[in-house]
Scaffold this motif. Structure first.
Motif, PDB file in Angstrom:
ATOM      1  N   MET A  70       0.838  -1.201   0.000  1.00 50.93           N
ATOM      2  CA  MET A  70       0.000   0.000   0.000  1.00 50.93           C
ATOM      3  C   MET A  70       0.879   1.260   0.000  1.00 50.93           C
ATOM      4  SD  MET A  70      -2.538   1.331   2.940  1.00 50.93           S
ATOM      5  CE  MET A  70      -1.094   1.729   3.879  1.00 50.93           C
ATOM      6  N   ASN A  71       0.509   2.199  -0.845  1.00 45.17           N
ATOM      7  CA  ASN A  71       1.315   3.408  -0.921  1.00 45.17           C
ATOM      8  C   ASN A  71       0.942   4.398   0.177  1.00 45.17           C
ATOM      9  OD1 ASN A  71       3.147   5.310  -2.217  1.00 45.17           O
ATOM     10  ND2 ASN A  71       1.296   6.442  -2.669  1.00 45.17           N
ATOM     11  N   ARG A  72       1.943   5.009   0.766  1.00 44.61           N
ATOM     12  CA  ARG A  72       1.657   6.026   1.780  1.00 44.61           C
ATOM     13  C   ARG A  72       2.497   7.276   1.549  1.00 44.61           C
ATOM     14  NH1 ARG A  72       3.640   2.708   6.939  1.00 44.61           N
ATOM     15  NH2 ARG A  72       2.464   1.109   5.871  1.00 44.61           N
ATOM     16  N   MET A  73       3.143   7.331   0.375  1.00 40.39           N
ATOM     17  CA  MET A  73       3.987   8.488   0.082  1.00 40.39           C
ATOM     18  C   MET A  73       3.388   9.290  -1.077  1.00 40.39           C
ATOM     19  SD  MET A  73       7.802   7.132   0.730  1.00 40.39           S
ATOM     20  CE  MET A  73       8.044   5.984  -0.586  1.00 40.39           C
ATOM     21  N   PHE A  74       3.425  10.607  -0.938  1.00 39.57           N
ATOM     22  CA  PHE A  74       2.811  11.481  -1.928  1.00 39.57           C
ATOM     23  C   PHE A  74       3.749  12.655  -2.216  1.00 39.57           C
ATOM     24  CE2 PHE A  74      -0.271   9.133   0.393  1.00 39.57           C
ATOM     25  CZ  PHE A  74      -1.127   8.655  -0.580  1.00 39.57           C
ATOM     26  N   ALA A  75       3.956  12.926  -3.496  1.00 33.45           N
ATOM     27  CA  ALA A  75       4.832  14.038  -3.875  1.00 33.45           C
ATOM     28  C   ALA A  75       3.984  15.196  -4.398  1.00 33.45           C
ATOM     29  CB  ALA A  75       5.806  13.576  -4.955  1.00 33.45           C
ATOM     30  N   PHE A  76       4.307  16.399  -3.967  1.00 28.28           N
ATOM     31  CA  PHE A  76       3.657  17.606  -4.489  1.00 28.28           C
ATOM     32  C   PHE A  76       4.697  18.358  -5.299  1.00 28.28           C
ATOM     33  CE2 PHE A  76      -0.528  18.056  -2.445  1.00 28.28           C
ATOM     34  CZ  PHE A  76      -0.497  16.932  -1.634  1.00 28.28           C
ATOM     35  N   HIS A  77       4.396  18.556  -6.578  1.00 30.83           N
ATOM     36  CA  HIS A  77       5.372  19.167  -7.465  1.00 30.83           C
ATOM     37  C   HIS A  77       4.757  20.344  -8.231  1.00 30.83           C
ATOM     38  CE1 HIS A  77       9.207  19.115  -9.530  1.00 30.83           C
ATOM     39  NE2 HIS A  77       8.538  19.403 -10.632  1.00 30.83           N
ATOM     40  N   GLY A  78       5.433  21.485  -8.213  1.00 33.63           N
ATOM     41  CA  GLY A  78       4.911  22.677  -8.884  1.00 33.63           C
ATOM     42  C   GLY A  78       5.337  22.738 -10.334  1.00 33.63           C
ATOM     43  N   VAL A  79       4.443  23.269 -11.162  1.00 37.33           N
ATOM     44  CA  VAL A  79       4.795  23.474 -12.574  1.00 37.33           C
ATOM     45  C   VAL A  79       5.885  24.542 -12.666  1.00 37.33           C
ATOM     46  CG1 VAL A  79       3.839  24.633 -14.598  1.00 37.33           C
ATOM     47  CG2 VAL A  79       2.669  22.686 -13.626  1.00 37.33           C
ATOM     48  N   ASP A  80       5.837  25.496 -11.731  1.00 32.94           N
ATOM     49  CA  ASP A  80       6.806  26.583 -11.711  1.00 32.94           C
ATOM     50  C   ASP A  80       6.919  27.115 -10.285  1.00 32.94           C
ATOM     51  OD1 ASP A  80       8.636  28.381 -12.686  1.00 32.94           O
ATOM     52  OD2 ASP A  80       7.350  29.096 -14.296  1.00 32.94           O
ATOM     53  N   GLY A  81       7.750  28.115 -10.083  1.00 32.28           N
ATOM     54  CA  GLY A  81       7.917  28.701  -8.752  1.00 32.28           C
ATOM     55  C   GLY A  81       6.679  29.462  -8.310  1.00 32.28           C
ATOM     56  N   LYS A  82       6.482  29.516  -7.007  1.00 31.37           N
ATOM     57  CA  LYS A  82       5.421  30.331  -6.379  1.00 31.37           C
ATOM     58  C   LYS A  82       3.998  29.927  -6.754  1.00 31.37           C
ATOM     59  CE  LYS A  82       8.522  32.582  -4.257  1.00 31.37           C
ATOM     60  NZ  LYS A  82       8.898  31.952  -3.009  1.00 31.37           N
ATOM     61  N   THR A  83       3.822  28.711  -7.213  1.00 29.94           N
ATOM     62  CA  THR A  83       2.457  28.250  -7.494  1.00 29.94           C
ATOM     63  C   THR A  83       1.722  27.914  -6.188  1.00 29.94           C
ATOM     64  OG1 THR A  83       3.305  26.018  -7.767  1.00 29.94           O
ATOM     65  CG2 THR A  83       2.906  27.245  -9.780  1.00 29.94           C
ATOM     66  N   GLY A  84       2.499  27.734  -5.113  1.00 27.93           N
ATOM     67  CA  GLY A  84       1.891  27.392  -3.827  1.00 27.93           C
ATOM     68  C   GLY A  84       2.116  25.936  -3.443  1.00 27.93           C
ATOM     69  N   THR A  85       3.145  25.343  -4.005  1.00 32.99           N
ATOM     70  CA  THR A  85       3.418  23.923  -3.735  1.00 32.99           C
ATOM     71  C   THR A  85       3.653  23.666  -2.242  1.00 32.99           C
ATOM     72  OG1 THR A  85       4.419  23.831  -5.905  1.00 32.99           O
ATOM     73  CG2 THR A  85       4.865  21.970  -4.455  1.00 32.99           C
ATOM     74  N   THR A  86       4.497  24.485  -1.635  1.00 33.60           N
ATOM     75  CA  THR A  86       4.805  24.287  -0.212  1.00 33.60           C
ATOM     76  C   THR A  86       3.553  24.528   0.630  1.00 33.60           C
ATOM     77  OG1 THR A  86       7.060  25.010  -0.643  1.00 33.60           O
ATOM     78  CG2 THR A  86       6.354  25.008   1.659  1.00 33.60           C
ATOM     79  N   MET A  87       2.825  25.595   0.310  1.00 37.31           N
ATOM     80  CA  MET A  87       1.621  25.929   1.084  1.00 37.31           C
ATOM     81  C   MET A  87       0.588  24.800   1.032  1.00 37.31           C
ATOM     82  SD  MET A  87       0.007  27.995   2.961  1.00 37.31           S
ATOM     83  CE  MET A  87       0.737  29.633   2.934  1.00 37.31           C
ATOM     84  N   VAL A  88       0.347  24.276  -0.168  1.00 30.68           N
ATOM     85  CA  VAL A  88      -0.663  23.225  -0.321  1.00 30.68           C
ATOM     86  C   VAL A  88      -0.197  21.943   0.376  1.00 30.68           C
ATOM     87  CG1 VAL A  88      -1.845  21.750  -2.004  1.00 30.68           C
ATOM     88  CG2 VAL A  88      -1.599  24.193  -2.454  1.00 30.68           C
ATOM     89  N   ALA A  89       1.063  21.559   0.140  1.00 29.70           N
ATOM     90  CA  ALA A  89       1.578  20.310   0.738  1.00 29.70           C
ATOM     91  C   ALA A  89       1.504  20.382   2.261  1.00 29.70           C
ATOM     92  CB  ALA A  89       3.017  20.080   0.279  1.00 29.70           C
ATOM     93  N   GLN A  90       1.939  21.502   2.811  1.00 26.82           N
ATOM     94  CA  GLN A  90       1.945  21.607   4.286  1.00 26.82           C
ATOM     95  C   GLN A  90       0.530  21.711   4.853  1.00 26.82           C
ATOM     96  OE1 GLN A  90       4.807  24.405   5.992  1.00 26.82           O
ATOM     97  NE2 GLN A  90       3.586  24.452   7.871  1.00 26.82           N
ATOM     98  N   SER A  91      -0.352  22.412   4.133  1.00 22.98           N
ATOM     99  CA  SER A  91      -1.750  22.514   4.605  1.00 22.98           C
ATOM    100  C   SER A  91      -2.390  21.123   4.652  1.00 22.98           C
ATOM    101  CB  SER A  91      -2.574  23.417   3.673  1.00 22.98           C
ATOM    102  OG  SER A  91      -2.103  24.740   3.702  1.00 22.98           O
TER     103      SER A  91
END
Ligand SMILES: Nc1ncnc2c1ncn2[C@@H]1O[C@H](COP(=O)(O)OP(=O)(O)OP(=O)(O)O)[C@@H](O)[C@H]1O
Ligand SMILES: [Mg+2]
Length: 258
Positions: free
Chosen positions: A1-22
């Motif tokens: 079973m998978n329990r790992m998820f990657a959040f990757h932005g198309v470009d800078g400042k799209t909000g990748t860190t904000m969404v992943a951490q939220s």
């Protein structure tokens, strides 16, 4: 079973860190029994939205290079709340080129059994060793974009590179979403050839810069739509982990942010 998820932005400042951490905070707050790890596997520290910085990949480099990372070191140095663990990325300027995909792969293999949900912020740069290793190791990937023409163009121009590297996305998240924007979800789906059911949105809220100043995620400002949109992504993840979704738990008591 998978329990790992990657959040990757198309470009800078799209909000990748904000969404992943939220998403990580929402899952951890919903059920204290779920051990959540949020790790920054890219060339940045990824600590914009935390009020205190614990350990980082850079700080653990010796353990990672020598493949001697222990559960004790990991848990003691990354504990943020009772069940949320945070690990920053590479903090020093110019250092990220000293990290290779194998480091991210070793790290993820090592922690896979120690946590129930692992969320990796892989930034937006495919030139980064940690990000490439994480994207290779984690098959469940979320692509973060916005409704801007420049973001759609960027996706179109790097799509073939994603394909060459064997990177496909199970979910696309249109962040900073506004209903008023002419780039509707239907338009984005059609233009980027993404099936509608793989496309999610996260509402734009007016506290973006405030969140930077307060070192907190946007969950803190209790925008109903933003928190609900994040909850939907959290539930996609919980379902993939064969865990109860948050709506069900909410009947008991759900604390919307940490
Ligand atoms: N849904 C949203 N509504 C409003 N502002 C947002 C939203 N999501 C993120 N932001 C804001 O956008 C800015 C960039 O967010 P973030 O740092 O998460 O982006 P990033 O893609 O990780 O950037 P970087 O390229 O630096 O890694 C921040 O000011 C953040 O508060
Ligand atoms: Mg970031």
């Amino acid at each position: 079973m998978n329990r790992m998820f990657a959040f990757h932005g198309v470009d800078g400042k799209t909000g990748t860190t904000m969404v992943a951490q939220s998403v990580a905070e929402t899952i951890a707050a919903a059920d204290k029994e779920i051990k959540v790890m949020m790790v920054s596997l890219n060339g940045r520290s990824g600590t914009e939205y935390v009020d205190r910085v614990g350990e980082s990949i850079e700080g653990l480099k010796m353990y990672l290079d020598n493949k001697v990372l222990s559960k004790k070191v990991l848990e003691q140095s990354c504990k943020y709340t009772e069940n949320l663990f945070l690990l920053a990325g590479v903090e020093s300027l110019g250092q990220s080129r000293h990290y290779f995909p194998e480091t991210a792969i070793y790290f993820l293999n090592r922690i896979e059994e120690e946590f129930d949900v692992i969320i990796a912020d892989t930034g937006n740069d495919l030139d980064n060793g940690l990000a490439v290793g994480a994207l290779e190791r984690i098959p469940e990937r979320f692509c973060i974009l916005t409704q801007q023409e420049s973001m759609l163009k960027r996706y179109e121009s790097i799509e073939s590179l994603y394909r060459k590297l064997g990177i496909d996305f199970s979910c696309y998240v249109v962040n900073k979403y506004s209903d008023e924007d002419p780039y509707s979800l239907g338009y984005i789906s059609e233009r980027l050839k993404i099936p509608q059911k793989q496309l999610k949105k996260i509402q734009a809220v007016s506290y973006g810069r405030q969140a930077e100043m307060d070192y907190r995620t946007l969950l803190f400002y209790k925008d109903k739509i933003y928190n609900q949109d994040i909850l939907e992504i959290a539930n996609v993840i919980l379902l993939k982990c064969n865990m109860n979704t948050i709506q069900e738990q909410r009947k008991k008591k759900w604390i919307p942010f940490i």
